[in-house]
Design an enzyme around this catalytic site. Structure first.
Site, PDB file in Angstrom:
ATOM      1  N   TRP A 133      31.899  39.649  37.089  1.00 30.16           N
ATOM      2  CA  TRP A 133      32.639  38.634  37.849  1.00 30.16           C
ATOM      3  C   TRP A 133      31.625  37.783  38.617  1.00 30.16           C
ATOM      4  O   TRP A 133      30.782  38.323  39.338  1.00 30.16           O
ATOM      5  CB  TRP A 133      33.614  39.327  38.807  1.00 30.16           C
ATOM      6  CG  TRP A 133      34.452  38.393  39.604  1.00 30.16           C
ATOM      7  CD1 TRP A 133      35.183  37.327  39.135  1.00 30.16           C
ATOM      8  CD2 TRP A 133      34.671  38.434  41.018  1.00 30.16           C
ATOM      9  NE1 TRP A 133      35.848  36.716  40.174  1.00 30.16           N
ATOM     10  CE2 TRP A 133      35.556  37.377  41.335  1.00 30.16           C
ATOM     11  CE3 TRP A 133      34.227  39.263  42.052  1.00 30.16           C
ATOM     12  CZ2 TRP A 133      35.987  37.124  42.640  1.00 30.16           C
ATOM     13  CZ3 TRP A 133      34.658  39.030  43.350  1.00 30.16           C
ATOM     14  CH2 TRP A 133      35.523  37.966  43.634  1.00 30.16           C
ATOM     15  N   ASP A 214      34.502  48.579  41.938  1.00 31.02           N
ATOM     16  CA  ASP A 214      35.318  47.404  42.223  1.00 31.02           C
ATOM     17  C   ASP A 214      36.629  47.622  41.461  1.00 31.02           C
ATOM     18  O   ASP A 214      36.647  47.532  40.237  1.00 31.02           O
ATOM     19  CB  ASP A 214      34.596  46.131  41.748  1.00 31.02           C
ATOM     20  CG  ASP A 214      35.410  44.881  42.035  1.00 31.02           C
ATOM     21  OD1 ASP A 214      34.902  43.770  41.807  1.00 31.02           O
ATOM     22  OD2 ASP A 214      36.571  45.000  42.480  1.00 31.02           O
ATOM     23  N   LYS A 250      46.329  41.258  42.139  1.00 30.20           N
ATOM     24  CA  LYS A 250      46.916  41.160  40.797  1.00 30.20           C
ATOM     25  C   LYS A 250      48.049  42.146  40.582  1.00 30.20           C
ATOM     26  O   LYS A 250      49.130  41.760  40.128  1.00 30.20           O
ATOM     27  CB  LYS A 250      45.842  41.389  39.724  1.00 30.20           C
ATOM     28  CG  LYS A 250      44.894  40.229  39.592  1.00 30.20           C
ATOM     29  CD  LYS A 250      43.775  40.353  40.575  1.00 30.20           C
ATOM     30  CE  LYS A 250      42.802  39.220  40.391  1.00 30.20           C
ATOM     31  NZ  LYS A 250      41.578  39.389  41.101  1.00 30.20           N
TER      32      LYS A 250
HETATM   33  C1  LIG Z   1      36.416  42.191  39.266  1.00 25.23           C
HETATM   34  C2  LIG Z   1      37.032  41.443  40.415  1.00 25.23           C
HETATM   35  N1  LIG Z   1      36.814  41.900  41.688  1.00 25.23           N
HETATM   36  C3  LIG Z   1      37.339  41.253  42.755  1.00 25.23           C
HETATM   37  C4  LIG Z   1      38.111  40.123  42.599  1.00 25.23           C
HETATM   38  C5  LIG Z   1      38.618  39.477  43.878  1.00 25.23           C
HETATM   39  O1  LIG Z   1      39.963  39.369  43.943  1.00 25.23           O
HETATM   40  P1  LIG Z   1      40.689  39.181  45.365  1.00 25.23           P
HETATM   41  O2  LIG Z   1      41.645  38.038  45.130  1.00 25.23           O
HETATM   42  O3  LIG Z   1      39.667  38.850  46.408  1.00 25.23           O
HETATM   43  O4  LIG Z   1      41.340  40.469  45.635  1.00 25.23           O
HETATM   44  C6  LIG Z   1      38.358  39.594  41.296  1.00 25.23           C
HETATM   45  C7  LIG Z   1      39.148  38.346  41.110  1.00 25.23           C
HETATM   46  N2  LIG Z   1      39.108  37.734  40.013  1.00 25.23           N
HETATM   47  C8  LIG Z   1      39.858  36.583  39.568  1.00 25.23           C
HETATM   48  C9  LIG Z   1      40.149  35.535  40.620  1.00 25.23           C
HETATM   49  C10 LIG Z   1      38.911  35.015  41.286  1.00 25.23           C
HETATM   50  O5  LIG Z   1      37.917  34.694  40.601  1.00 25.23           O
HETATM   51  O6  LIG Z   1      38.959  34.905  42.509  1.00 25.23           O
HETATM   52  C11 LIG Z   1      39.170  35.940  38.334  1.00 25.23           C
HETATM   53  O7  LIG Z   1      38.169  36.514  37.870  1.00 25.23           O
HETATM   54  O8  LIG Z   1      39.691  34.937  37.832  1.00 25.23           O
HETATM   55  C12 LIG Z   1      37.822  40.284  40.204  1.00 25.23           C
HETATM   56  O9  LIG Z   1      38.032  39.861  38.939  1.00 25.23           O
END
Ligand SMILES: Cc1[nH+]cc(COP(=O)(O)O)c(/C=N/[C@@H](CC(=O)O)C(=O)O)c1O
Length: 401
Positions: A133, A214, A250
């Site tokens: 990511w 994570d 999610k």
């Molecule tokens: C692996 C991973 N870890 C943490 C997050 C952070 O999510 P939060 O909303 O802070 O709980 C995301 C979000 N991924 C998607 C959204 C983004 O990039 O913010 C994505 O990869 O599209 C991840 O894909």
């Protein structure tokens, strides 16, 4: 005086910038496969029924808006960590897991890197999978941690480069911090098997590495919250003092509510207290205390049996819709005699599929077909539905021919 003339224009975010480009596009048949956010079969954001019910319950309660403690709402922390570790988790029962509410997964990762850069007496290096990511890199470098990569994706097999992964983790200086995606690896959608996780646990233990999980997709990968937590729980059972970053963005569709936890397994209740006292000192200057509403929604759902059961059904439904999109996309690509191997579209898991197409092909799809995805060829499968999947398959097939 003009203070900011030296400020340079920064690049658009590799992921969130895709949505901006999508929004600017006026084509009626445009398709957004960029940001990892669930969309229903009509391409609309999905607010879970269990969340709507929890909103009504909370609204009736007319709760106050007092500050939360620095580490967040206690009922939320208890229920969220039980969901992650399992109620019967030893360290949890022995009171030696330090847990703090975080600003979703990103905030948990920022507490982790902030705490590590200040207190970790091992190598100040964070090992990240290649690819990972995008935000993991600035989260580490922003607090002065060095970033190293371990091999993860095998281009040839469009699968896991397990030997490369093990070799790089083995060659890392003992006591390094290894970031592991607990499930639904982003962006590849490729997870180690349970047997491979067991090998990784042995290797990481032998090297005295620190495993940082994570876990942003618990329940979203397979539709089963226990199965998706296998890696993190297995490592804990094997005695690893893991760090765990948990997100409800999610699996509960709470994206903008920013609900998550940061936790660290320690060796004793009083070590947990000392660690927690320093976690507070990382959080306080960052944002003082976390937002209350998302935590109340999660605590209501996890703490009310019928809402919890309803949620389990909904997270499975979301996961199943994505799995059916995988099957349909695979079948369409085969019917269209698309050159190349496409089995990975089906075998990959969670929100994303790594198509393996080039940045140029990605750009061509945006320019000519109004189909948007990240430059690395990752597609968010939830952006596909009955109305656009045929159009996407035909466009992708044409792009690779
Ligand atoms: C692996 C991973 N870890 C943490 C997050 C952070 O999510 P939060 O909303 O802070 O709980 C995301 C979000 N991924 C998607 C959204 C983004 O990039 O913010 C994505 O990869 O599209 C991840 O894909």
């Amino acid at each position: 005086t003009n203070f900011w003339s030296a400020v340079p224009q920064g690049p658009p975010d590799p992921i969130l910038g895709v949505t901006d480009a999508f929004k600017r596009d006026t084509a009626p048949n445009k398709v957004n496969l960029g940001v990892g956010a669930y969309r229903d079969e009509n391409g609309k954001p999905y607010v879970l029924e269990s969340v709507l019910k929890a909103e009504d319950i909370l609204h009736q309660k007319r709760l106050d808006k007092e500050y939360l403690p620095i580490t967040g709402a206690n009922d939320f922390i208890t229920l969220a960590s039980e969901l992650a570790y399992g109620k019967d988790s030893n360290p949890l029962q022995e009171g030696r897991v330090a847990v703090a509410q975080s600003i979703s997964g990103t905030g948990a990762l920022r507490i982790a890197t902030g705490f590590l850069s200040q207190f970790y007496n091992g190598p100040k290096v964070l090992y990240l999978p290649d690819p990972t990511w995008g935000n993991h890199v600035p989260l580490a470098e922003g607090v002065g941690l060095k970033v190293q990569r371990y091999r993860y994706f095998d281009k040839k097999t469009v699968g896991l480069d397990f030997n490369g992964m093990k070799e790089d983790i083995k060659n890392a200086e003992s006591g390094s911090v290894i970031l592991l995606h607990a499930c639904a690896q982003n962006p590849t959608g490729i997870d180690p098997t349970q047997e491979q996780w067991k090998e990784l646990s042995e290797l990481i233990k032998a090297k005295k590495h620190l495993a940082l999980f994570d876990m942003a997709y618990q329940g979203f990968a397979s539709g089963d919250i226990i199965k998706d937590a296998f890696a993190a729980r297995y490592f804990v059972e094997q005695g690893h003092q893991i760090i765990l970053c948990q997100s409800f963005a999610k699996n509960l569709g709470l994206y903008a509510e920013r609900a998550g936890t940061f936790s660290m397994v320690t060796s004793s209740p009083d070590e947990k207290e000392r660690v927690l006292s320093q976690i507070k000192r990382v959080i306080r200057p960052l944002y003082s205390s976390p937002p209350v509403h998302g935590a109340q929604l999660v605590a209501t759902i996890l703490g009310t049996p019928e809402l919890y059961e309803q949620w389990l059904g909904e997270v499975k439904k979301m996961a199943d819709r994505i799995i059916s999109m995988r099957d349909q996309l695979y079948n369409l690509l085969i019917e269209l005699k698309t050159p190349g191997e496409w089995g990975h579209i089906k075998s990959q898991i969670g929100m994303f599929s790594f198509t393996g197409i080039s940045p140029e092909q990605v750009q061509a799809l945006a320019d000519h077909a109004h189909i948007y995805m990240t430059k690395d060829g990752r597609i968010s499968m939830a952006g596909l539905n009955e109305h656009n999947i045929k159009y996407f398959a035909e466009s992708l097939s044409k792009a690779v021919k």
